[in-house]
Design a protein around this motif. Structure first.
Motif, PDB file in Angstrom:
ATOM      1  N   ASP A  53       0.796  -1.226   0.000  1.00 26.67           N
ATOM      2  CA  ASP A  53       0.000   0.000   0.000  1.00 26.67           C
ATOM      3  C   ASP A  53       0.834   1.286   0.000  1.00 26.67           C
ATOM      4  N   PRO A  54       1.686   1.508  -1.003  1.00 32.00           N
ATOM      5  CA  PRO A  54       2.423   2.767  -1.059  1.00 32.00           C
ATOM      6  C   PRO A  54       1.501   3.972  -1.204  1.00 32.00           C
ATOM      7  N   GLU A  55       0.243   3.734  -1.640  1.00 32.97           N
ATOM      8  CA  GLU A  55      -0.706   4.831  -1.797  1.00 32.97           C
ATOM      9  C   GLU A  55      -1.514   5.102  -0.527  1.00 32.97           C
ATOM     10  N   ALA A  56      -1.169   4.424   0.578  1.00 33.73           N
ATOM     11  CA  ALA A  56      -1.875   4.667   1.839  1.00 33.73           C
ATOM     12  C   ALA A  56      -1.582   6.076   2.346  1.00 33.73           C
ATOM     13  N   MET A  57      -2.609   6.700   2.913  1.00 33.77           N
ATOM     14  CA  MET A  57      -2.440   8.048   3.450  1.00 33.77           C
ATOM     15  C   MET A  57      -3.372   8.225   4.643  1.00 33.77           C
ATOM     16  N   ALA A  58      -2.952   9.057   5.572  1.00 36.27           N
ATOM     17  CA  ALA A  58      -3.820   9.433   6.687  1.00 36.27           C
ATOM     18  C   ALA A  58      -4.670  10.611   6.243  1.00 36.27           C
ATOM     19  N   LEU A  59      -5.968  10.521   6.511  1.00 36.65           N
ATOM     20  CA  LEU A  59      -6.897  11.612   6.207  1.00 36.65           C
ATOM     21  C   LEU A  59      -7.390  12.206   7.521  1.00 36.65           C
ATOM     22  N   PHE A  74       1.192  11.331   3.825  1.00 40.66           N
ATOM     23  CA  PHE A  74       1.832  10.141   3.264  1.00 40.66           C
ATOM     24  C   PHE A  74       3.143   9.936   4.014  1.00 40.66           C
ATOM     25  N   PHE A  75       3.408   8.699   4.456  1.00 33.21           N
ATOM     26  CA  PHE A  75       4.671   8.399   5.139  1.00 33.21           C
ATOM     27  C   PHE A  75       5.217   7.099   4.587  1.00 33.21           C
ATOM     28  N   TRP A  76       6.440   7.178   4.091  1.00 36.11           N
ATOM     29  CA  TRP A  76       7.093   6.009   3.515  1.00 36.11           C
ATOM     30  C   TRP A  76       8.357   5.716   4.306  1.00 36.11           C
ATOM     31  N   LYS A  77       8.243   4.798   5.261  1.00 41.48           N
ATOM     32  CA  LYS A  77       9.346   4.495   6.170  1.00 41.48           C
ATOM     33  C   LYS A  77      10.559   3.977   5.424  1.00 41.48           C
ATOM     34  N   SER A  78      10.331   3.183   4.362  1.00 38.86           N
ATOM     35  CA  SER A  78      11.448   2.611   3.624  1.00 38.86           C
ATOM     36  C   SER A  78      12.315   3.678   2.971  1.00 38.86           C
ATOM     37  N   LEU A  79      11.739   4.849   2.729  1.00 40.89           N
ATOM     38  CA  LEU A  79      12.469   5.943   2.087  1.00 40.89           C
ATOM     39  C   LEU A  79      12.815   7.072   3.049  1.00 40.89           C
ATOM     40  N   GLY A  80      12.261   7.027   4.259  1.00 43.74           N
ATOM     41  CA  GLY A  80      12.464   8.132   5.192  1.00 43.74           C
ATOM     42  C   GLY A  80      11.863   9.431   4.675  1.00 43.74           C
ATOM     43  N   ARG A  81      10.658   9.326   4.123  1.00 41.06           N
ATOM     44  CA  ARG A  81      10.013  10.488   3.519  1.00 41.06           C
ATOM     45  C   ARG A  81       8.566  10.617   3.974  1.00 41.06           C
ATOM     46  N   GLN A  82       8.103  11.851   4.027  1.00 32.37           N
ATOM     47  CA  GLN A  82       6.680  12.080   4.227  1.00 32.37           C
ATOM     48  C   GLN A  82       6.251  13.310   3.432  1.00 32.37           C
TER      49      GLN A  82
END
Length: 202
Positions: free
Chosen positions: A31-37, A85-93
């Motif tokens: 789910d790379p497209e997961a996001m908190a709303l 959006f938070f992608w732990k594998s990339l260290g990005r949000q």
């Protein structure tokens, strides 16, 4: 555009978003497209939950929901929202704030038609966010609608709709050593206005 220096030089937030999402699709396990709303009710009390992004372009970020759910009621009361959006594998949000507008019926119909048939049945069977007497009651509703739609197209319920977050702020954050992160934020006064870019302290 995958290193810190390149990303802070970006001039278009949507181009940068597409690049980061493409990177996440290669590195995130699910789910790379997961996001908190995040939404707020009529009293201003905030609420947040994880959902899935279903479309993104220069107009904004699209998701779908049952309009009779908690989030649907909050969006009706206060047509503003924030995304994360938070992608732990990339260290990005990426953080997004903006105004809510409904997608067209044609857009909602087109997306609904792509869903798995059981997911379309679920949209009919679930009274999302409202009290449920038991799991058996939900399963009975699923069975009823499965029989009702047997042999014919599963139409989109009128209460199942899409929303677009029209951003007025998009912030990109890249993890850095010793918490010396890189951050840039794009802001505009209203949707369709020109963007201004600012680099932020970590």
């Amino acid at each position: 555009m995958t290193d810190n220096q390149d990303f802070t030089a970006a001039e278009d937030p949507f181009d940068l978003f597409r690049t980061w999402l493409a990177d996440a699709e290669k590195s995130e396990p699910c789910d790379p497209e997961a996001m908190a709303l995040a939404t707020a009710d009529s009293s201003g009390l905030p609420n947040v939950r994880m959902i899935l992004l279903k479309g993104a372009d220069e107009r904004g970020f699209v998701f779908y929901t049952n309009c009779e759910s908690a989030k649907g009621g909050e969006l009706a009361a206060n047509a503003k929202a924030a995304l994360l959006f938070f992608w732990k594998s990339l260290g990005r949000q990426i953080r997004v704030r903006g105004l809510i507008e409904p997608v067209t019926d044609a857009e909602a119909d087109a997306y609904f038609a792509t869903r798995h048939p059981q997911s379309r049945i679920g949209a009919w069977a679930s009274k999302q966010s409202r009290p449920l007497e038991s799991r058996a009651v939900l399963e009975k509703a699923v069975a009823r609608y499965t029989a009702e739609f047997e042999g014919r197209e599963i139409a989109r319920p009128d209460y199942w709709r899409g929303f677009r977050v029209r951003p007025v702020e998009i912030e990109f954050w890249q993890n850095g050593d010793y918490r010396l992160h890189d951050r840039i934020v794009f802001r505009r006064t209203e949707p369709d206005a020109p963007w201004t870019k600012t680099r932020l302290n970590p």
